[in-house]
Design a protein around this motif. Structure first.
Motif, PDB file in Angstrom:
ATOM      1  N   LYS A  38       0.861  -1.190   0.000  1.00 22.01           N
ATOM      2  CA  LYS A  38       0.000   0.000   0.000  1.00 22.01           C
ATOM      3  C   LYS A  38       0.896   1.238   0.000  1.00 22.01           C
ATOM      4  O   LYS A  38       1.506   1.567   1.006  1.00 22.01           O
ATOM      5  CB  LYS A  38      -0.929  -0.024   1.215  1.00 22.01           C
ATOM      6  N   MET A  83      -0.491   7.220   6.884  1.00 24.31           N
ATOM      7  CA  MET A  83       0.538   6.341   7.442  1.00 24.31           C
ATOM      8  C   MET A  83       0.214   5.969   8.886  1.00 24.31           C
ATOM      9  O   MET A  83       0.338   4.810   9.292  1.00 24.31           O
ATOM     10  CB  MET A  83       1.908   7.021   7.360  1.00 24.31           C
ATOM     11  N   LYS A  86      -2.375   3.347   9.112  1.00 23.14           N
ATOM     12  CA  LYS A  86      -2.018   2.135   8.371  1.00 23.14           C
ATOM     13  C   LYS A  86      -2.835   1.967   7.093  1.00 23.14           C
ATOM     14  O   LYS A  86      -3.055   0.846   6.618  1.00 23.14           O
ATOM     15  CB  LYS A  86      -2.135   0.891   9.267  1.00 23.14           C
ATOM     16  N   ASN A  89       1.488   1.368   3.869  1.00 25.61           N
ATOM     17  CA  ASN A  89       2.609   0.822   4.637  1.00 25.61           C
ATOM     18  C   ASN A  89       3.959   1.315   4.126  1.00 25.61           C
ATOM     19  O   ASN A  89       5.004   0.984   4.684  1.00 25.61           O
ATOM     20  CB  ASN A  89       2.575  -0.715   4.686  1.00 25.61           C
ATOM     21  N   VAL A 108       6.851   3.623  12.518  1.00 23.74           N
ATOM     22  CA  VAL A 108       7.365   3.899  11.176  1.00 23.74           C
ATOM     23  C   VAL A 108       8.738   4.550  11.283  1.00 23.74           C
ATOM     24  O   VAL A 108       9.111   5.078  12.330  1.00 23.74           O
ATOM     25  CB  VAL A 108       6.404   4.804  10.371  1.00 23.74           C
ATOM     26  N   ASP A 207       6.521   1.458   7.216  1.00 22.77           N
ATOM     27  CA  ASP A 207       6.071   0.786   8.433  1.00 22.77           C
ATOM     28  C   ASP A 207       7.122  -0.264   8.815  1.00 22.77           C
ATOM     29  O   ASP A 207       7.558  -1.056   7.977  1.00 22.77           O
ATOM     30  CB  ASP A 207       4.718   0.116   8.170  1.00 22.77           C
ATOM     31  N   GLU A 209       7.092  -3.026  10.538  1.00 29.45           N
ATOM     32  CA  GLU A 209       6.725  -4.428  10.359  1.00 29.45           C
ATOM     33  C   GLU A 209       6.738  -4.805   8.883  1.00 29.45           C
ATOM     34  O   GLU A 209       7.201  -5.878   8.506  1.00 29.45           O
ATOM     35  CB  GLU A 209       5.344  -4.697  10.971  1.00 29.45           C
ATOM     36  N   PHE A 210       6.226  -3.918   8.043  1.00 25.60           N
ATOM     37  CA  PHE A 210       6.235  -4.179   6.603  1.00 25.60           C
ATOM     38  C   PHE A 210       7.662  -4.245   6.071  1.00 25.60           C
ATOM     39  O   PHE A 210       7.963  -5.012   5.152  1.00 25.60           O
ATOM     40  CB  PHE A 210       5.445  -3.091   5.875  1.00 25.60           C
TER      41      PHE A 210
END
Length: 263
Positions: A38, A83, A86, A89, A108, A207, A209-210
C-alpha cells in the motif's frame, strides 16, 4: 553385517547431502501473492517515481493513493494520517513532514532519501523584480532554501497545491516554488534553481513491520529499477511530457536504496 553397515553409511551420506543442499543451495523464489503493498505518494515527481516502481510489481496486490483525495500532497493532514492509520505501509514524503510523521508514530521510520532537487522557482518576466514567492503549504524546507539562496526574497505566500499555479498566472505573487511536474505544465515560464547545492526533496517512510517482509524487499528491487529508468533524461522527459532540453538546468536526481537482506 558389512552390507548393513554400508547401507547405513550410504543413507547417512545422502541425508547429509540433502540437508546441505537445503541449507546452502539457492532456493527458488516463492512469491507471496496474498501480500498487499500500500503505497502513498503525492501528485508530483514522487508520484511519477511511485508509478514507475509499481510497473514491475505484478506478483502483488498494489494499492496507490496519489490520485485519491487522501494523498494528493504529502504535506496535507490526510497524507500524514494515512501512514498513522495504516492506510499505507510505505510512502514518499517531503523531509519536513517525514520528520514529523516518525516523531509522532514509533511504528514507522525513514528508510532513506529518494529524490534530490525536485523543485524549481518559476516566474514570468524579470528575475530582479522577484520578491514575493508562492509556496505549497507545509514546505518549510523549500522556503528556507529559497531564502538562503536569494536574499532578495522578502516574503512567502503559502498556497494549496491546487491553487499555486493560478496565483502565479493571476500575478498574486512574483514567482512560485513548484514541483518540477507542476513547472512542466508551464514550460514557457522562466525558472531558477531552488538552491545552488543539492538538497533532498523526498524520502521513503516505511512501516517497520512491513519493512521485514519479502514484499518490501521486492518493492525495493522494483524501486531501484525505476530509478535506473528515470535517471535517463530522455525517458524522464517523455514521462513528464516535456522536451529533454527543458530538464537541462533542473539537476533532478533519483537515488537508489539498499536492500533489506530479508530471506
Amino acid at each position: 553385517m558389512k552390507i548393513q553397515r554400508a547401507i547405513v553409511i550410504t543413507l547417512i551420506v545422502f541425508l547429509a547431502a540433502g540437508l546441505g543442499a537445503a541449507l546452502f543451495l539457492p532456493k527458488e523464489k516463492r512469491w507471496n501473492k496474498e501480500a498487499e503493498i500500500k503505497i502513498g505518494a503525492g501528485d508530483d515527481i514522487s508520484g511519477v517515481l511511485m508509478d514507475e516502481t509499481v510497473e514491475a510489481l505484478k506478483d502483488y496486490k498494489v494499492s496507490r493513493t496519489h490520485q485519491s483525495s487522501s494523498f494528493q500532497d504529502c504535506c496535507s493532514n490526510t497524507a500524514q494520517w494515512a501512514m498513522n492509520a495504516k492506510e499505507i505501509n510505505v510512502g514518499f514524503y517531503c523531509t519536513h513532514i517525514a520528520r514529523h510523521t516518525v516523531m509522532q508514530n514509533q511504528d514507522v521510520e525513514i528508510y532513506g532519501p529518494v529524490i534530490m532537487n525536485g523543485e524549481t522557482i518559476v516566474y514570468k518576466d524579470h528575475w530582479e523584480n522577484v520578491e514575493n514567492l508562492a509556496v505549497t503549504q507545509g514546505r518549510e524546507k523549500s522556503k528556507d532554501l529559497a531564502q538562503e539562496t536569494y536574499p532578495q526574497i522578502q516574503g512567502f505566500n503559502e498556497i494549496t497545491q491546487k491553487g499555486i499555479l493560478y496565483a502565479l498566472e493571476d500575478e498574486q505573487v512574483d514567482a512560485a516554488i513548484l514541483d518540477i511536474t507542476k513547472a512542466a505544465k508551464v514550460p514557457d515560464y522562466r525558472n531558477m534553481p531552488l538552491s545552488d547545492t543539492d538538497y533532498i526533496s523526498y524520502v521513503l517512510v516505511v512501516d517497520k513491520e512491513f519493512e521485514k517482509t519479502e514484499a518490501f524487499r521486492d518493492f525495493i528491487d522494483s524501486y531501484n529499477r525505476a530509478v535506473s529508468r528515470l535517471s535517463n533524461s530522455d525517458y524522464l522527459a517523455w514521462t513528464m511530457g516535456v522536451k529533454e532540453e527543458w530538464l537541462e538546468n533542473k539537476n533532478i536526481k533519483f537515488l537508489t536504496l539498499e536492500g533489506t537482506g530479508v530471506d
